[in-house]
Motif scaffolding. Structure first.
Motif, PDB file in Angstrom:
ATOM      1  N   THR A 361      -5.316   9.446  -1.170  1.00 24.18           N
ATOM      2  CA  THR A 361      -5.027   9.831   0.207  1.00 24.18           C
ATOM      3  C   THR A 361      -3.529  10.068   0.407  1.00 24.18           C
ATOM      4  O   THR A 361      -2.695   9.353  -0.140  1.00 24.18           O
ATOM      5  N   THR A 362      -3.205  11.074   1.186  1.00 28.26           N
ATOM      6  CA  THR A 362      -1.810  11.356   1.552  1.00 28.26           C
ATOM      7  C   THR A 362      -1.599  11.004   3.019  1.00 28.26           C
ATOM      8  O   THR A 362      -2.395  11.405   3.870  1.00 28.26           O
ATOM      9  N   TYR A 380      -0.278   5.011  -1.368  1.00 25.15           N
ATOM     10  CA  TYR A 380      -0.427   6.422  -1.039  1.00 25.15           C
ATOM     11  C   TYR A 380       0.880   7.199  -1.125  1.00 25.15           C
ATOM     12  O   TYR A 380       1.968   6.638  -0.977  1.00 25.15           O
TER      13      TYR A 380
END
Length: 436
Positions: A361-362, A380
């Motif tokens: 995930t960003t 992240y």
């Protein structure tokens, strides 16, 4: 041609009007009778044929999009993956004509102006010259478009399935190089696709592919991943700019030559509001065109729409980050960059860290105040979004940001142009892995 609206069904129709005294009237009737027999998603539906004393009217499905000719005028040429994808669809259409009836129907005028791109689906138009193979060889008249018609069409040779195969090859060469057949061949397309095109364009019909399905299978062998890349956006809370960033990404990808569809998976109803303000109407796919960008509002489960496949689909979940996190797709979580938004963001990120399968995930911090983002998740990649007022228009900063955002997703998109942006990216955003 006229654009009309069916008053009771509230739907658009295309109406082709031909005067009975016109020399092409018989071709017009032939086209109408042929289309009436055909049923394929890539062929316009014929609803009716109306007659007046002096004129006939063919009432067809209205299709909205750009011809491949118009597309090429804008873009110059297409990348190989796109050419292969369109080529497979063209093969499907032509194979349907060849196999729909007892005797193959030859299209005989396959060229970019007769191929319409409607939400990444190829549609075949203008069946004026299409005819069964037997009747086409009996006819004293030969038709075709210079640069795309096969040698046997110009020399009154025997026409066959291989005639349409030649025209498919000529279209593929044009899409790949941006030049007409003669100039395209001088460029000698390389690799497997180049070899396929050259076999299609062999001067002797018997040395080309002897069936369109054989050509299609070879294109499929060199095609990469066929499923859409789905990118998900969601926010830690309302008002952090999820829709703004999601639409901006779609505009960026479209501008880079990669067709992208924006899908509204939240209940904001923003797409319909935009369409209403611009007086736009949805097409048969349920999609609106807003400043040239295809956007699809949220529909109920009971709605059944025609399917369409974009290479990239961006889904906007709004503030519903929990539902977005359940999907096993590429996930961008948008968090607020103001100091009073940090606690909420940290709580959401903490919940995400407890979920498995989302280490990729960003986190995108939006509207960042200097020094406000005091803590970032170790798990992240974290980025800052630039300030930009219009998501449909790209600036140097937004192009740099979205280039960095997608570089790990789509490494094959890296080009010399992207390399020249790296200095700007570092200057604007600093280190790409963490933003403090």
């Amino acid at each position: 041609m006229y654009l009309a609206r069916h008053l009771k069904l509230d739907e658009y129709r295309a109406i082709k009007k031909v005067e009975k005294s016109c020399v092409c009237y018989q071709q017009f009737r032939q086209e109408a009778l042929l289309l009436k027999r055909l049923r394929h998603p890539g062929i316009p539906i014929v609803y009716d044929l109306e007659e007046e004393e002096y004129c006939s009217y063919l009432i067809e499905e209205f299709l909205e999009g750009d011809s491949l000719y118009d597309l090429m005028k804008r873009k110059g040429h297409l990348n190989q993956d796109t050419v292969i994808r369109y080529g497979i669809q063209i093969c499907d259409l032509v194979y349907y004509l060849h196999s729909a009836e007892e005797f193959p129907i030859l299209y005989l005028d396959l060229q970019p102006r007769n191929l319409l791109l409607c939400h990444e689906q190829i549609k075949l138009l203008d069946f004026d010259h299409a005819e069964t193979m037997e009747k086409a060889n009996e006819s004293l008249n030969r038709y075709g478009t210079p640069g795309y018609c096969a040698p046997e069409q110009m020399k009154e040779g025997e026409l066959g399935v291989y005639t349409d195969v030649y025209q498919i090859g000529a279209v593929l060469a044009y899409l790949l190089t941006g030049h007409g057949q003669g100039e395209a061949l001088k460029k000698e397309p390389t690799g497997q696709l180049g070899a396929i095109i050259r076999k299609c364009l062999h001067m002797e019909g018997q040395k080309r592919y002897q069936s369109v399905i054989e050509l299609k299978q070879e294109l499929e062998e060199i095609q990469g991943k066929t499923t859409s890349l789905i990118i998900i956006f969601a926010g830690t809370h309302s008002g952090v700019g999820v829709t703004h960033l999601a639409i901006g990404l779609c505009a960026y990808l479209t501008g880079q030559g990669y067709p992208c569809l924006y899908e509204e998976w939240n209940r904001s109803n923003h797409v319909r509001c935009m369409a209403e303000n611009l007086r736009k109407e949805a097409d048969s796919y349920g999609i609106y065109s807003v400043f040239g960008l295809p956007v699809k509002p949220r529909y109920g489960k009971a709605v059944r729409l025609s399917p369409c496949a974009y290479p990239v689909v961006v889904r906007d979940y709004g503030r519903n980050w929990e539902e977005a996190a359940e999907a096993e797709e590429e996930f961008f979580l948008v968090a607020g960059g103001k100091w009073w938004e940090q606690r909420n963001g940290e709580e959401v990120i903490s919940c995400l860290e407890k979920k498995s399968g989302h280490s990729g995930t960003t986190i995108i911090y939006n509207h960042v105040a200097l020094g406000a983002v005091r803590k970032t998740a170790e798990t992240y990649r974290c980025l800052r979004a630039p300030e930009f007022s219009d998501p449909f228009c790209q600036t140097q900063q937004t192009e740099s940001f979205y280039s960095m955002l997608t570089e790990n997703l789509l490494p094959q998109w890296k080009t010399d142009k992207a390399g020249t942006l790296w200095g700007t990216i570092k200057a604007i955003f600093g280190k790409k892995e963490r933003v403090i």
